[in-house]
Design an enzyme around this catalytic site. Structure first.
Site, PDB file in Angstrom:
ATOM      1  N   GLY B  37      10.805   2.006   2.928  1.00 18.79           N
ATOM      2  CA  GLY B  37      11.040   3.400   2.437  1.00 18.79           C
ATOM      3  C   GLY B  37       9.551   4.255   2.401  1.00 18.79           C
ATOM      4  CG  HIS B  38       5.299   4.294   0.715  1.00 18.89           C
ATOM      5  ND1 HIS B  38       4.087   4.363   1.589  1.00 18.89           N
ATOM      6  CD2 HIS B  38       4.914   5.471  -0.047  1.00 18.89           C
ATOM      7  CE1 HIS B  38       3.208   5.158   1.001  1.00 18.89           C
ATOM      8  NE2 HIS B  38       3.780   6.022   0.046  1.00 18.89           N
ATOM      9  CG  PHE B  39       5.874   7.010   4.432  1.00 20.81           C
ATOM     10  CD1 PHE B  39       6.467   7.847   3.503  1.00 20.81           C
ATOM     11  CD2 PHE B  39       4.478   6.748   4.462  1.00 20.81           C
ATOM     12  CE1 PHE B  39       5.978   8.637   2.502  1.00 20.81           C
ATOM     13  CE2 PHE B  39       4.047   7.653   3.439  1.00 20.81           C
ATOM     14  CZ  PHE B  39       4.261   8.354   2.578  1.00 20.81           C
TER      15      PHE B  39
END
Lengths: 93, 153
Positions: B37-39
């Site tokens: 999710g990051h990233f």
């Protein structure tokens, strides 16, 4: 040279974003000025640094929790400043 | 580093509890669900986890200094600067030093670097409190013994 109260009031004002004119000697830091325990850590840190002392917060908190002392004894600003002066005197003795 | 378990410090390389100093190492994993999710497509260690890493290095120093009699809890991130990105696979040097040993609190200055280049730095405040239970205390002692490679502390 600023008095102990003037220096403490300046610290509280800067740390807790409270107007300087609202900070008077008879006020209790917690009940009158609405400072919380986390903000007071910042204040204690700044006081320690400013005066070269170590405010005995743990001991005071313990005494309050055990009902051996009243919150006014330590946190009315005039009394707080008296205790700061005592700590400074003890350090310099 | 096991990012998902908040195990940020892999080794304590140098520790001087009396003078309030610690040097630790953190190995960024090649893979982590955090990076999904990051990233997406550009994995970076989140800044908040770098702050956590500096806090944990500070925390182990404070724990050793207090001989594990009390627990430091992060109370205030007074300042934090993220100067560059941290990518998977990097080896980080994490340093922390005691700034002020107060009553019931302590402040530290901490930084992370890689190959001598500063990545981030912070000023942190910890509330010093009794361990809430023996489970946490024993866990901290176990973790410390796993990562401590210093000759002192």
């Amino acid at each position: 040279m600023a008095t102990t109260f003037e220096a403490v009031a300046e610290i509280i004002s800067e740390t807790s974003d409270i107007p300087l004119e609202e900070i008077t000697p008879e006020k209790n830091a917690f009940t009158d000025l609405g400072i919380d325990s986390l903000d007071f850590l910042d204040i204690a840190f700044a006081i320690d640094k400013n005066f070269g002392i170590k405010i005995p917060l743990e001991k005071w908190t313990e005494e309050l929790n055990e009902n051996k002392a009243d919150v006014d004894e330590y946190f009315i600003l005039s009394k707080l400043c008296t205790r700061i002066d005592e700590l400074i005197a003890a350090k310099d003795a | 580093m096991l990012l998902e378990y908040f195990q940020m410090i892999d080794a304590v390389e140098d520790l001087d509890p009396d003078n309030g100093k610690i040097i630790a190492r953190a190995d960024v994993p090649m893979e982590s669900t955090v990076f999904e999710g990051h990233f997406p497509g550009s994995p970076l260690v989140p800044g908040v986890l770098l702050i956590e890493t500096m806090a944990q290095a500070s925390g182990f120093m404070l724990l050793a200094r207090m001989k594990f009699e009390k627990m430091p809890f992060l109370a205030n991130v007074t300042s934090a600067k993220m100067r560059t990105f941290v990518e998977p696979g990097e080896v980080l040097l994490v340093e922390a030093e005691l700034d002020h040993d107060g009553s019931g609190f302590a402040t530290t200055k901490a930084r992370i670097s890689r190959d001598g280049k500063k990545i981030c730095d912070s000023k942190l405040m910890f509330r010093i409190m009794p361990f809430p239970n023996d489970t946490l205390k024993n866990n901290m002692l176990d973790r410390y013994s796993q990562i401590n490679q210093s000759s002192t502390g």
